[in-house]
Design an enzyme around this catalytic site. Structure first.
Site, PDB file in Angstrom:
ATOM      1  N   ASP A 165       0.830  -1.201   0.000  1.00  0.00           N
ATOM      2  CA  ASP A 165       0.000   0.000   0.000  1.00  0.00           C
ATOM      3  C   ASP A 165       0.866   1.253   0.000  1.00  0.00           C
ATOM      4  OD1 ASP A 165      -2.504   1.366   0.071  1.00  0.00           O
ATOM      5  OD2 ASP A 165      -2.205   1.755   2.192  1.00  0.00           O
ATOM      6  N   GLU A 166       1.959   1.224   0.757  1.00  0.00           N
ATOM      7  CA  GLU A 166       2.855   2.383   0.823  1.00  0.00           C
ATOM      8  C   GLU A 166       3.563   2.600  -0.516  1.00  0.00           C
ATOM      9  OE1 GLU A 166       3.130   4.781   2.637  1.00  0.00           O
ATOM     10  OE2 GLU A 166       5.018   5.661   1.976  1.00  0.00           O
TER      11      GLU A 166
END
Lengths: 248, 248
Positions: free
Chosen positions: B167-168
């Site tokens: 996600d990052e």
């Protein structure tokens, strides 16, 4: 349709990949019987006497919503049905006397290992959560309060921190409901951001157990159910833990 | 089919939910123009001079694979094409002078905020990672070495720690490639477990940008590409950051 597709994909793809990979999961037999009852899994998982610190207990950082909902569920454990799961520093503590199936190389126990969702020891800064499990209905509720070290967009929890909280709640639920050990897939639709320091409630249900896989769904929302933060699903592979023959 | 479904769902569901929720994202105008070039986004994101600590630099905990692949990509930044992204303690540092769109209440800046993937400051214990971005090809590579505080099954990284790393990496890529700000969905199929302390390489590609959404895919594997750890995809919503009119 999603479930049917996942079944097919899991059978042909993920599970196959897991079982084909010689370095990670060699020699596993997914066709082994799953004889452990939920009761025996729960009683092993929730020891009545232990010296281990339980991190799923109220502390001064908990917001009023978190504290009062915790007390509400704690009341429900007295009348039967719900069980509060302890939360130790490491999964190694949760499976004492057991080990992963043969062939899964486990690194030395000497180091300082922590389960990811307990990686930040300072109260209120990282993960604050408590999971309640309902064995007969095969469902869980996780009370989750993200701290300022879990930030993504300024002032809000990182999407990845919620994803990890889901995976952790799913995995504990999958293990206790049917010896689900490995996450095969995780699908999340994010709806709204969770403000840091507020309570998000994960409502987790085991939808079915089929072909040695557990299908789990989750709605994450505010306590008043007016704001849905995310909807998600996960599939877990059943595998039996083995009895440890010797202490490392 | 997945993408088409996501488009429809996103339009009718997630995006609508985000925009309808008065407490979280009121008054946003998703139809605003997206005029910022990738070059201007990158140059703002990667300041040549800054006093901020960059956490995406080699340290003694990095395994030889991580170190040598980092050096390999660093060489590629010299001949153009690839850019090494700095990694600061907080997203607040990455968007200095900018703020989230009006209506997104930001909590006080006074506290000790950390981006989730930099939540553990001790070298080697938590997240070790470095992201390289290729602006013209809209792709990224993330070198990820999970430490012992990211454990799930004994000796292996927690599935949630990889989900958060995805996600990052997706979010930084989505922002630089096209002002993607919010994760709408994240889908992960796990194939093999990542041993703690080893290198996993996330190969991230922006597949397309359509209807104010970025569609991103990722294959996570060992450096020699012999072991696939996971395949994943994500959808991000485009939203423009606003210029900060006053310092808090």
């Amino acid at each position: 349709m999603l479930r049917r597709a996942l079944q097919v994909v899991a059978r042909c793809g993920q599970q196959g990949a897991l079982l084909r990979a010689p370095r990670i999961l060699p020699g596993l037999n997914p066709a082994s019987a799953f004889g452990s009852s939920t009761d025996s899994l729960v009683s092993r998982f929730c020891p009545e006497k232990t010296d281990l610190k339980d991190y799923a207990l109220p502390n001064a950082s908990w917001c009023p919503d978190m504290l009062s909902l915790y007390q509400e569920f704690l009341e429900k454990t007295k009348s039967g049905g719900w069980i509060k799961l302890p939360s130790f520093k490491s999964n190694r503590d949760h499976i004492q006397g057991l080990k992963l199936p043969s062939g899964l190389a486990v690194a030395s126990d000497k180091g300082d290992w922590r389960i990811f969702t307990r990686c930040i020891p300072v109260e209120g800064q990282g993960y604050e959560y408590a999971i309640f499990f309902h064995p007969s209905e095969k469902k869980s509720v996780c009370l989750f309060q993200p701290g300022p070290y879990l930030e993504g967009a300024p002032g809000f929890a990182h999407g990845g921190s919620l994803a990890a909280m889901m995976d952790e709640t799913f995995s504990k639920t999958a293990y206790l409901a049917g010896e689900g050990l490995f996450t095969l897939s995780l699908n999340i639709r994010f709806k709204n951001l969770i403000p840091v320091g507020s309570l998000a409630v994960l409502n987790v249900v085991v939808e079915k157990i089929e072909d040695q896989k557990l299908y789990i769904s989750c709605v994450t929302q505010s306590r008043d159910q007016q704001t849905v933060y995310a909807k998600s699903s996960g599939v877990f592979l059943q595998l039996q833990l083995e009895t440890e023959s010797s202490q490392q």
